[in-house]
Design a protein around this motif. Structure first.
Motif, PDB file in Angstrom:
ATOM      1  N   ALA A 267       0.816  -1.244   0.098  1.00 49.88           N
ATOM      2  CA  ALA A 267      -0.225   0.115  -0.040  1.00 49.88           C
ATOM      3  C   ALA A 267       0.925   1.300  -0.069  1.00 49.88           C
ATOM      4  O   ALA A 267       0.556   2.198  -0.772  1.00 49.88           O
ATOM      5  CB  ALA A 267      -0.933   0.032   1.272  1.00 49.88           C
ATOM      6  N   PHE A 268       1.911   1.303   0.838  1.00 50.86           N
ATOM      7  CA  PHE A 268       2.776   2.356   1.015  1.00 50.86           C
ATOM      8  C   PHE A 268       3.439   2.637  -0.616  1.00 50.86           C
ATOM      9  O   PHE A 268       3.756   3.745  -0.939  1.00 50.86           O
ATOM     10  CB  PHE A 268       4.019   2.128   2.119  1.00 50.86           C
ATOM     11  CG  PHE A 268       3.661   2.649   3.238  1.00 50.86           C
ATOM     12  CD1 PHE A 268       3.856   3.955   3.734  1.00 50.86           C
ATOM     13  CD2 PHE A 268       2.674   2.048   4.339  1.00 50.86           C
ATOM     14  CE1 PHE A 268       3.585   4.299   5.068  1.00 50.86           C
ATOM     15  CE2 PHE A 268       2.304   2.493   5.277  1.00 50.86           C
ATOM     16  CZ  PHE A 268       2.696   3.749   5.850  1.00 50.86           C
ATOM     17  N   TYR A 269       4.059   1.622  -1.070  1.00 55.28           N
ATOM     18  CA  TYR A 269       4.579   1.472  -2.460  1.00 55.28           C
ATOM     19  C   TYR A 269       3.728   2.105  -3.687  1.00 55.28           C
ATOM     20  O   TYR A 269       4.035   2.862  -4.298  1.00 55.28           O
ATOM     21  CB  TYR A 269       5.226   0.221  -2.723  1.00 55.28           C
ATOM     22  CG  TYR A 269       6.175   0.316  -3.949  1.00 55.28           C
ATOM     23  CD1 TYR A 269       7.230   0.535  -3.838  1.00 55.28           C
ATOM     24  CD2 TYR A 269       5.773  -0.296  -5.097  1.00 55.28           C
ATOM     25  CE1 TYR A 269       8.254   0.852  -4.799  1.00 55.28           C
ATOM     26  CE2 TYR A 269       6.537  -0.378  -6.514  1.00 55.28           C
ATOM     27  CZ  TYR A 269       7.937   0.386  -5.995  1.00 55.28           C
ATOM     28  OH  TYR A 269       8.651   0.288  -7.190  1.00 55.28           O
ATOM     29  N   ALA A 270       2.382   1.662  -3.418  1.00 57.69           N
ATOM     30  CA  ALA A 270       1.363   1.843  -4.598  1.00 57.69           C
ATOM     31  C   ALA A 270       1.018   3.454  -4.281  1.00 57.69           C
ATOM     32  O   ALA A 270       0.966   4.246  -5.339  1.00 57.69           O
ATOM     33  CB  ALA A 270       0.160   1.113  -4.430  1.00 57.69           C
ATOM     34  N   LEU A 271       1.005   4.096  -3.011  1.00 61.55           N
ATOM     35  CA  LEU A 271       0.624   5.603  -2.812  1.00 61.55           C
ATOM     36  C   LEU A 271       1.989   6.224  -3.270  1.00 61.55           C
ATOM     37  O   LEU A 271       1.666   7.287  -3.831  1.00 61.55           O
ATOM     38  CB  LEU A 271       0.242   5.613  -1.336  1.00 61.55           C
ATOM     39  CG  LEU A 271       0.149   7.053  -0.803  1.00 61.55           C
ATOM     40  CD1 LEU A 271      -1.274   7.703  -1.462  1.00 61.55           C
ATOM     41  CD2 LEU A 271       0.059   7.206   0.682  1.00 61.55           C
TER      42      LEU A 271
END
Length: 110
Positions: free
Chosen positions: A21-25
């Motif tokens: 999720a952090f990487y996608a954001l």
């Protein structure tokens, strides 16, 4: 967070979801900040925070992977193998069980 202790398979999988999720954001923010016709303040801010999220995701992955290796009673230096073959090593870490009971990195994490 950090390199000390152990991390079981389920904890590793949950952390991988958070890391994803952090990487996608971060990737979304970097994409929004890419200059199309010119550089704007909004674009620079998006690039700054997006890069921060991507770096934070990589740091979290590093911590979680080293702790997962500790659960398998392996040194954290095995992380170099994870840098060379990330998908294969991540799959192995998700399915390979840790050691039962105490090992040199501490007690099991339940």
């Amino acid at each position: 967070m950090g390199f000390f202790g152990r991390l079981p398979r389920l904890g590793y999988l949950l952390r991988l979801c958070i890391i994803g999720a952090f990487y996608a954001l971060g990737g979304l923010l970097v994409h929004l900040g890419m200059p199309h016709e010119g550089t704007s303040l909004f674009g620079l801010i998006c690039m700054f925070f997006g890069s921060g999220f991507v770096l934070l995701a990589l740091l979290m992955w590093w911590f979680a992977t080293v702790r997962r290796f500790h659960d398998m009673d392996l040194s954290g230096w095995w992380f170099i193998l994870a840098l060379l073959f990330p998908p294969i090593v991540t799959l192995v870490l998700c399915f390979w069980p840790g050691t039962r009971g105490y090992n040199r990195f501490g007690s099991p994490w339940y």
